[in-house]
Design an enzyme around this catalytic site. Structure first.
Site, PDB file in Angstrom:
ATOM      1  N   ARG A  45     -92.765 -12.918 -55.702  1.00  0.00           N
ATOM      2  CA  ARG A  45     -93.796 -13.234 -56.700  1.00  0.00           C
ATOM      3  C   ARG A  45     -94.750 -14.271 -56.119  1.00  0.00           C
ATOM      4  O   ARG A  45     -94.476 -14.850 -55.073  1.00  0.00           O
ATOM      5  CB  ARG A  45     -93.120 -13.850 -57.926  1.00  0.00           C
ATOM      6  CG  ARG A  45     -92.311 -15.096 -57.526  1.00  0.00           C
ATOM      7  CD  ARG A  45     -91.739 -15.869 -58.693  1.00  0.00           C
ATOM      8  NE  ARG A  45     -91.232 -17.154 -58.259  1.00  0.00           N
ATOM      9  CZ  ARG A  45     -89.980 -17.393 -57.863  1.00  0.00           C
ATOM     10  NH1 ARG A  45     -89.094 -16.416 -57.855  1.00  0.00           N
ATOM     11  NH2 ARG A  45     -89.614 -18.596 -57.469  1.00  0.00           N
TER      12      ARG A  45
ATOM     13  N   LYS B  48     -78.514 -10.622 -53.114  1.00  0.00           N
ATOM     14  CA  LYS B  48     -78.381 -11.581 -52.009  1.00  0.00           C
ATOM     15  C   LYS B  48     -77.470 -11.064 -50.898  1.00  0.00           C
ATOM     16  O   LYS B  48     -77.672 -11.402 -49.732  1.00  0.00           O
ATOM     17  CB  LYS B  48     -77.880 -12.927 -52.537  1.00  0.00           C
ATOM     18  CG  LYS B  48     -78.693 -13.503 -53.706  1.00  0.00           C
ATOM     19  CD  LYS B  48     -80.190 -13.585 -53.420  1.00  0.00           C
ATOM     20  CE  LYS B  48     -80.988 -13.733 -54.708  1.00  0.00           C
ATOM     21  NZ  LYS B  48     -82.408 -13.464 -54.594  1.00  0.00           N
TER      22      LYS B  48
ATOM     23  N   GLU C 158     -70.228 -18.318 -48.343  1.00  0.00           N
ATOM     24  CA  GLU C 158     -71.005 -18.830 -47.216  1.00  0.00           C
ATOM     25  C   GLU C 158     -70.491 -20.206 -46.840  1.00  0.00           C
ATOM     26  O   GLU C 158     -69.923 -20.912 -47.675  1.00  0.00           O
ATOM     27  CB  GLU C 158     -72.483 -19.015 -47.627  1.00  0.00           C
ATOM     28  CG  GLU C 158     -73.296 -17.764 -47.715  1.00  0.00           C
ATOM     29  CD  GLU C 158     -74.719 -18.055 -48.180  1.00  0.00           C
ATOM     30  OE1 GLU C 158     -75.053 -19.227 -48.444  1.00  0.00           O
ATOM     31  OE2 GLU C 158     -75.492 -17.093 -48.293  1.00  0.00           O
TER      32      GLU C 158
ATOM     33  N   HIS D 143     -82.079 -27.919 -59.471  1.00  0.00           N
ATOM     34  CA  HIS D 143     -82.706 -26.665 -59.087  1.00  0.00           C
ATOM     35  C   HIS D 143     -84.108 -26.480 -59.656  1.00  0.00           C
ATOM     36  O   HIS D 143     -84.680 -25.399 -59.585  1.00  0.00           O
ATOM     37  CB  HIS D 143     -81.820 -25.461 -59.426  1.00  0.00           C
ATOM     38  CG  HIS D 143     -80.474 -25.555 -58.794  1.00  0.00           C
ATOM     39  ND1 HIS D 143     -80.296 -25.537 -57.423  1.00  0.00           N
ATOM     40  CD2 HIS D 143     -79.238 -25.746 -59.321  1.00  0.00           C
ATOM     41  CE1 HIS D 143     -79.020 -25.682 -57.151  1.00  0.00           C
ATOM     42  NE2 HIS D 143     -78.345 -25.820 -58.275  1.00  0.00           N
TER      43      HIS D 143
HETATM   44  C1  MV4 Z   1     -76.942 -23.170 -50.423  1.00  0.00           C
HETATM   45  C2  MV4 Z   1     -76.853 -24.559 -50.230  1.00  0.00           C
HETATM   46  C3  MV4 Z   1     -76.017 -25.002 -49.229  1.00  0.00           C
HETATM   47  N1  MV4 Z   1     -75.307 -24.125 -48.487  1.00  0.00           N
HETATM   48  N2  MV4 Z   1     -76.244 -22.329 -49.652  1.00  0.00           N
HETATM   49  C4  MV4 Z   1     -79.459 -23.377 -54.463  1.00  0.00           C
HETATM   50  C5  MV4 Z   1     -80.238 -22.332 -55.159  1.00  0.00           C
HETATM   51  C6  MV4 Z   1     -79.878 -21.050 -54.492  1.00  0.00           C
HETATM   52  N3  MV4 Z   1     -81.013 -20.188 -54.442  1.00  0.00           N
HETATM   53  C7  MV4 Z   1     -79.411 -21.432 -53.142  1.00  0.00           C
HETATM   54  N4  MV4 Z   1     -79.103 -22.834 -53.206  1.00  0.00           N
HETATM   55  C8  MV4 Z   1     -78.406 -23.451 -52.215  1.00  0.00           C
HETATM   56  N5  MV4 Z   1     -77.715 -22.646 -51.383  1.00  0.00           N
HETATM   57  C9  MV4 Z   1     -75.432 -22.816 -48.711  1.00  0.00           C
HETATM   58  N6  MV4 Z   1     -74.714 -21.971 -47.969  1.00  0.00           N
HETATM   59  C10 MV4 Z   1     -77.602 -25.401 -51.026  1.00  0.00           C
HETATM   60  C11 MV4 Z   1     -78.383 -24.858 -52.037  1.00  0.00           C
HETATM   61  C12 MV4 Z   1     -79.111 -25.807 -52.833  1.00  0.00           C
HETATM   62  C13 MV4 Z   1     -80.500 -25.820 -52.862  1.00  0.00           C
HETATM   63  C14 MV4 Z   1     -81.270 -24.885 -52.173  1.00  0.00           C
HETATM   64  C15 MV4 Z   1     -82.630 -24.906 -52.229  1.00  0.00           C
HETATM   65  C16 MV4 Z   1     -83.259 -25.882 -52.974  1.00  0.00           C
HETATM   66  C17 MV4 Z   1     -82.549 -26.792 -53.674  1.00  0.00           C
HETATM   67  C18 MV4 Z   1     -81.161 -26.781 -53.642  1.00  0.00           C
HETATM   68  C19 MV4 Z   1     -80.434 -27.733 -54.336  1.00  0.00           C
HETATM   69  C20 MV4 Z   1     -79.080 -27.715 -54.314  1.00  0.00           C
HETATM   70  C21 MV4 Z   1     -78.411 -26.746 -53.568  1.00  0.00           C
END
Ligand code: MV4
Length: 505
Positions: A296, A120, A204, A239
């Protein structure tokens, strides 16, 4: 079909996605080899393939994740390509590397693109350089607390500590105040080390309650990189996505063009080939940020197929064979509205505990614009060894309102006896006024269905599972049995025990 794209394809997966891939191969007149663990001897995917090979016992490590055995099997059965599906080995660069050594085609991107996008921190830097908006924060992994402190001050609290090797929410920590930063960084490092064997973390700005909007991309070896519009995937629980749809109610035509162009830039910057998905966070102000690229075919790909008319798995196979993206795909438009509901084997009335057993009666809904991608049938014995997704119900209609009605109707007609499923819960979610209004954010379920989703702290969950095993096995109970099962929840590893316990707030 003029010329055969491949002689024979090994499908390195199980469940509904293995079935989906086998069907695409049948369309292209390509024979298939299914692999199965002893738990899946009579599974639908083994019955549909032209050949089926048992490759090991139920634990994924000894079967569906054993890439050496899978590549050997492909060679022994005269395959010239492997399709990985999603999950399991699909994003592990070791599989394309092993394929290349064995002169097999991996139906997916290169190991290098996979490795870049799996990190990442590296992919953030790469995409920022390519002019793609990224979430404000560190441009490198954090080496000491001073770097975290200054990055946090610059971004402004709350901030989020993430694992470089992460994804899927593991190892993430929200920090609201400077006083908590140092301890959170330490905790995130420990968690990342445990989950990924790599304690690299970075910081972040925390985007509160964003939407999750992703773009489907396709890239071939002839210089074509295109996107096939968005999927809105905000409705999720811990998630785990529950409902996906397209188009997103949040996008204007102008934003769609901007985000689509950004998605294509991401794929090109990564040297990406084949089908992939570029994920964005979309905040309240309408700003979007690159989150990650999934290398994928995704669970939710059918909503894109319904609204564009494109067969994404067929395109994956054609691209891997060196063909150009089909002309009809290059010209694809977005039309109507599609929704997907994931049907999980779980008890929504009992804290979403996994449900297992034999499906005694099974009947799928049918009708215009209704599609079921299923990995099960009547008589299938559903275990707890694997991902609890049983099937996906997808509907297509001219408008969102009609698609919601059609989905509710189809869910009512979808019959399962013998195991618990998320079917009724889905009906409640789709009937919610805020869902109907299109107000879908990543906290939707938490906010509107908190009575059903009771948070169980992992330690308590572990203790409950261990003690259940202990009760069942008497003095022979060994908690190490739980520890060995890396990546799986204890509920998925304790075996066929019914746990008579209800945890309420
Ligand atoms: C975040 C975020 C808020 N701010 N990054 C969750 C899984 C991971 N792949 C990245 N995720 C998140 N990153 C920042 N800077 C909130 C999430 C997140 C989220 C993202 C996508 C789909 C569902 C989610 C549920 C909770 C938090």
């Amino acid at each position: 079909m003029s010329k055969k794209l491949f002689k024979k394809i090994l499908v390195a997966n199980r469940g509904e996605i293995a079935v989906r891939v086998i069907r695409a191969c049948k369309l292209l007149d390509i024979p298939t080899v299914a692999i199965y663990s002893t738990a899946d001897k009579n599974a639908l995917h083994t019955l549909l393939a032209d050949e089926a090979v048992e490759i090991g016992p139920p634990p994924p490590r000894e079967s569906y994740l054993d890439f050496k055995k899978i590549v050997e099997t492909a060679r022994a059965h005269k395959c010239d390509a492997i399709h990985p599906g999603y999950g399991f080995l699909s994003e592990n660069p070791q599989l394309p590397i092993a394929c290349e050594k064995a002169r097999l085609t991996f139906i997916g991107p290169s190991a290098e693109a996979m490795r870049l996008l799996g990190n990442k921190v590296q992919s953030r830097i790469k995409m920022a350089t390519a002019g793609v908006p990224i979430i404000p924060g560190m441009k490198a992994s954090g080496e000491n607390i001073f770097q975290f402190e200054s990055a946090a001050e610059e971004a402004g609290y709350p901030v989020l500590i993430k694992a470089a090797a992460g994804g899927g929410g593991k190892g993430m920590r929200i920090v609201n105040r400077r006083e908590d930063l140092a301890s959170s960084v330490e905790a995130a490092k420990r968690e990342a080390k445990n989950a990924f064997g790599d304690d690299t973390v970075y910081l972040e700005k925390y985007i509160e309650n964003p939407r999750h909007i992703e773009f489907q991309v396709l890239a071939d070896d002839h210089g074509n990189t295109i996107h096939l519009f968005e999927r809105e995937c905000s409705v999720q629980r811990r998630h785990q996505k529950i409902i996906e749809e397209t188009p997103s109610t949040a996008l204007t035509p102008a934003l769609r063009v901007q985000m689509g162009n950004a998605a294509v830039r991401v794929a090109n910057a990564a040297g990406y080939r084949n089908a992939g998905t570029v994920e964005f966070l979309f905040d309240k102000s309408g700003s979007f940020y690159f989150l990650e690229m999934n290398t994928r075919i995704q669970v939710e790909h059918p909503v894109t197929e319904m609204t564009t008319g494109v067969d994404l798995v067929v395109e994956q196979i054609r691209i891997a064979a060196g063909e150009k993206i089909s002309d009809y795909v290059l010209e694809a438009k977005q039309r109507g509205h599609a929704i997907e509901c994931r049907i999980y084997a779980e008890d929504a009335e009992n804290n979403f505990l996994p449900s297992s057993g034999e499906i005694l009666f099974y009947q799928e809904p049918v009708g215009p614009g209704i599609r079921v991608d299923s990995g099960v049938e009547q008589g299938t014995v559903v275990g707890v060894e694997y991902d609890p997704i049983l099937a996906k119900l997808i509907v297509y209609a001219p408008t969102r309102e009609l698609a919601i009605s059609k989905m509710i109707q189809a869910l009512k007609e979808y019959k399962f006896l013998g195991i618990k499923t998320s079917r009724k819960f889905m009906i409640d979610v789709l009937s919610h006024p805020e869902f109907k209004a299109g107000n879908t954010y990543t906290n939707f379920i938490e906010k509107h269905f908190s009575d059903r989703t009771v948070d169980v702290v992992p330690a308590l969950e572990l203790a409950a599972a261990v003690s259940t095993v202990a009760m069942a096995q008497g003095s022979k109970a060994r908690p190490t049995a739980v520890k060995q099962a890396k990546g799986l929840s204890p509920w998925q590893t304790i075996g066929p025990w019914e746990i008579g316990m209800r945890i309420t707030k």
